[in-house]
Design a protein around this motif. Sequence first.
Motif, PDB file in Angstrom:
ATOM      1  N   ALA A 686       1.183  -1.354  -0.425  1.00  8.89           N
ATOM      2  CA  ALA A 686      -0.074  -0.049   0.094  1.00  8.89           C
ATOM      3  C   ALA A 686       0.711   1.470  -0.132  1.00  8.89           C
ATOM      4  O   ALA A 686       0.476   2.501  -0.262  1.00  8.89           O
ATOM      5  N   LEU A 687       2.107   1.320   0.549  1.00  6.92           N
ATOM      6  CA  LEU A 687       2.744   2.340   0.609  1.00  6.92           C
ATOM      7  C   LEU A 687       3.882   2.344  -0.295  1.00  6.92           C
ATOM      8  O   LEU A 687       4.436   3.999  -0.770  1.00  6.92           O
ATOM      9  N   THR A 688       4.634   1.583  -1.259  1.00  7.92           N
ATOM     10  CA  THR A 688       5.542   1.661  -1.884  1.00  7.92           C
ATOM     11  C   THR A 688       4.663   1.124  -3.252  1.00  7.92           C
ATOM     12  O   THR A 688       5.693   1.857  -4.051  1.00  7.92           O
ATOM     13  N   ASP A 716       6.383  -5.020   9.483  1.00  6.02           N
ATOM     14  CA  ASP A 716       4.816  -4.313   8.987  1.00  6.02           C
ATOM     15  C   ASP A 716       5.050  -4.248   7.431  1.00  6.02           C
ATOM     16  O   ASP A 716       5.070  -2.961   7.068  1.00  6.02           O
ATOM     17  N   HIS A 717       3.237  -4.406   7.346  1.00  2.27           N
ATOM     18  CA  HIS A 717       3.522  -4.460   6.188  1.00  2.27           C
ATOM     19  C   HIS A 717       1.795  -4.544   5.571  1.00  2.27           C
ATOM     20  O   HIS A 717       0.809  -5.015   5.962  1.00  2.27           O
ATOM     21  N   PHE A 718       1.151  -3.517   5.151  1.00  6.06           N
ATOM     22  CA  PHE A 718      -0.160  -3.255   4.757  1.00  6.06           C
ATOM     23  C   PHE A 718      -0.398  -3.705   2.923  1.00  6.06           C
ATOM     24  O   PHE A 718       0.207  -3.092   2.073  1.00  6.06           O
ATOM     25  N   TYR A 719      -0.675  -4.754   2.406  1.00  2.00           N
ATOM     26  CA  TYR A 719      -0.510  -5.546   0.971  1.00  2.00           C
ATOM     27  C   TYR A 719      -2.184  -5.424   0.691  1.00  2.00           C
ATOM     28  O   TYR A 719      -3.368  -5.472   1.167  1.00  2.00           O
ATOM     29  N   GLU A 752      -3.630   5.155   1.705  1.00  2.00           N
ATOM     30  CA  GLU A 752      -3.282   5.664   0.172  1.00  2.00           C
ATOM     31  C   GLU A 752      -3.634   4.075  -0.031  1.00  2.00           C
ATOM     32  O   GLU A 752      -4.403   4.050  -1.245  1.00  2.00           O
ATOM     33  N   ALA A 753      -4.282   3.129   0.110  1.00  8.34           N
ATOM     34  CA  ALA A 753      -4.812   2.224   0.293  1.00  8.34           C
ATOM     35  C   ALA A 753      -6.115   2.260  -1.290  1.00  8.34           C
ATOM     36  O   ALA A 753      -6.954   1.639  -2.443  1.00  8.34           O
ATOM     37  N   GLN A 754      -7.020   3.412  -0.518  1.00  5.43           N
ATOM     38  CA  GLN A 754      -8.100   4.022  -1.037  1.00  5.43           C
ATOM     39  C   GLN A 754      -9.023   2.322  -1.069  1.00  5.43           C
ATOM     40  O   GLN A 754      -9.544   2.969  -2.055  1.00  5.43           O
ATOM     41  N   LEU A 755      -9.130   1.826  -0.634  1.00  4.28           N
ATOM     42  CA  LEU A 755      -9.771   0.765  -0.497  1.00  4.28           C
ATOM     43  C   LEU A 755     -11.717   0.566  -0.055  1.00  4.28           C
ATOM     44  O   LEU A 755     -12.402  -0.195  -0.574  1.00  4.28           O
TER      45      LEU A 755
END
Length: 770
Positions: A686-688, A716-719, A752-755
């Motif tokens: 989500a960030l990169t 930590d990662h947000f996928y 960032e994800a805007q899901l």
Amino acid sequence: MDTIQIEGWRMSILHDGEVRSEFTAFSQVLQAGGAAYPAEVPGNFELDLMRAGVITDPFRGDGILKLQELEDCHVFYEGIFQWDGEGRGKLVLEGVDTIADVFLNGEWIGSCDNMLIAHTFPLSEIAKGWNKIFIHIKPVCLEARQYPIPMGATALRYNFESLVVRKAPHMFGWDITPRAVSAGIWKEAYIVKDKSRYIEESYITVDSLDAESKAVQASLRYSVAIGRDNSKEYSIAVEGRCGDSVFTAAEEALWFSSGILHFHVPDCRIWYPRGRGEQNLYNITLTLCHGDEIVDTIQYRYGFRTVELRNSEILEEDGKGEFQFYINQEPVFLLGTNWVPADVFHSRDRERIPDILRLVVEEGCNAIRCWGGNVYEDDLLYDLCDEYGLMVWQDFTMACGTYPQDDRLQSLIRKEATAVVKRLRNHPCLCLWAGDNECDVMIRPRRNPEGNLLTRKVLPEVLYAHDGTRPYLPSSPYVSDQAYQRGKIRETPEQHIWGPRDYFKGEFYRSANPCFASEVGYHGCPSPDSVAKFIDADYLWPPEKNRQWLVHSASPEVMKGSYTYRIGLMTDQIQYLFDTKPRNLAEYAAMSQISQAEADKFFIEKFRMGKGHTSGIIWWNIMDNWPQFSDAVVDYYFRKKIAFWYIQAAQQQVCFMMKDDEGELILSGVSDMRASTQAAYTVEDALTHEIVLQGEVAVSGDSSVEVARMAQPKEDHFYILRWSFGETTGCNHYLSFHPPISFDWYIRCLKEAQLYSFEGFDIQEGYPCR
């Protein structure tokens, strides 16, 4: 039948010490000092008192505690109706809460002893012109004392009365409902004119169904009232229409007042659960004739389908077991939510049911479980579930107790179950009867639940006599004799997964291995705007040692009640995930809702990715029944919590999801569709915005397929997970983390994800959960 409305309802109350004689008319209540208030029927007396300004809103502040001062009150109702002097009639009370005497023009005509079913009273002496109905409802907490409770009985702290009176158990206090014992005429009340000849019962059963050829053999079971007439002068006919599909059958001469009419439905339009096919409903017309004269007609809707439950009763040493529903001979994975009371005051249930069920459908559910601490819901709920294709798991109304086994209670349960089964059995949505909620596992001291005559004898006998087409589960969770003898009381294929309710990926939840979870949930604070509607300004913040927060965790006692732990539980769950103390209510609500959302998402995805071993999950729960801090994903005011959107994403029919396993991340494709699907997918940070996985995969129908693996990163990662097949696209997310995580980092990932298009949670502002 002709229906005559009862008008001019009014009510009064007197404390028990003020009732010194038996009243037979409303005027006697007034003479004893009672005040008359306008009443609404259906209604509850507390709502009438609130409208009259006698009590304040019990949903605000600690107002609900004040209702305990009214628990010794007798409640009196009077209504009037006009009679034309012709024929005979009867009074129908669809719901009286609970123990009451009923009078017509000062004469006793009968009593009520069960809130949960309708009561009908023949009226032999009706005056031409105006007549008065008078109903004296007695204080149920006092009435319950006349029935001894054996020492082997068990109940939750506030609920011992519920063991001996037939009233919704939650009303005495539960961890999801306040103690609001209440009384009233909570469903419709009216007069009907008698008919001498009519259809008493009608029940359609499917004898055989071939889904491929759409051939159905079915039977109409009927009973008619024709007095002592010659039965052969009567005929009965049935017609069903669904679009251009029509069937008819008739018995030209009745041999008896009861019978079975067999018929064939060629090219039948079969009823399927949501997501498996169409919810085809036939408009059924049943006609009783005497010669050429039509004497009675009834109409309803019916869906042709079959249902089966395969239950292994225990998990074997290797963890294998089965708890699988089959609809129309094919396995169906249940994605559902527990249906708890729609409102604390049940006279308001009907107006809330449609909006709540729309939320259930919006979530992507195909089932609801009608929990056993509740009432049996209005016909409207089952009608809508038929239309929506929502499978209904129906508990009988017993919960979290070891009930007395005496002849009186057996008789009450038999009568109640018979009425409920007859009322609901024609609904295709109804796919399971369950004897109770958690009574098998509540027995203290531990004894074999097979000794429970209510669920092992009375209810099976009622179902054998009046239904027999649906599976029956004696309890939820069900502890069979086999499970008890083998010491597997907690190792059954169907379980309620509550445990410590600590970190949602902790050992308890990760190791839980049932085939089916019929309860599991996690706390989530309502939005600040909602909290401000039921908590007074001086008590909004902080939550610690906060009287009104404790009251709205459904505790009947402040500071020391059995359910006061729930606020601390919610705070601890925030701590597990973020390891930080919220600075204000908005931040607390946002953190709590994120914690709940990630937990509920984890539970659902765990079961969906476990397909093969697992066969369904019914999470707790869609909706609050009063303003509170709870596991519900939509609050009492219909504001959705963040969990609503996370669950919606996790319950897509074709869905990609991830899990971590010993240092690896596993991507899976899950499908609840019959046909296999070729799907393209990507996994993006989500960030990169780096694409870490992508490709195409065939996702088999009704399965979970491992798609790819990658090493779990230390950070930590947000996928963001995206996929497409045909013209359909979907998205989901996965949080790869090592707790605790940074709240600000999580919010940045969501931005960032805007899901998700959250209502009441303006992600661009940071965290204002409104």
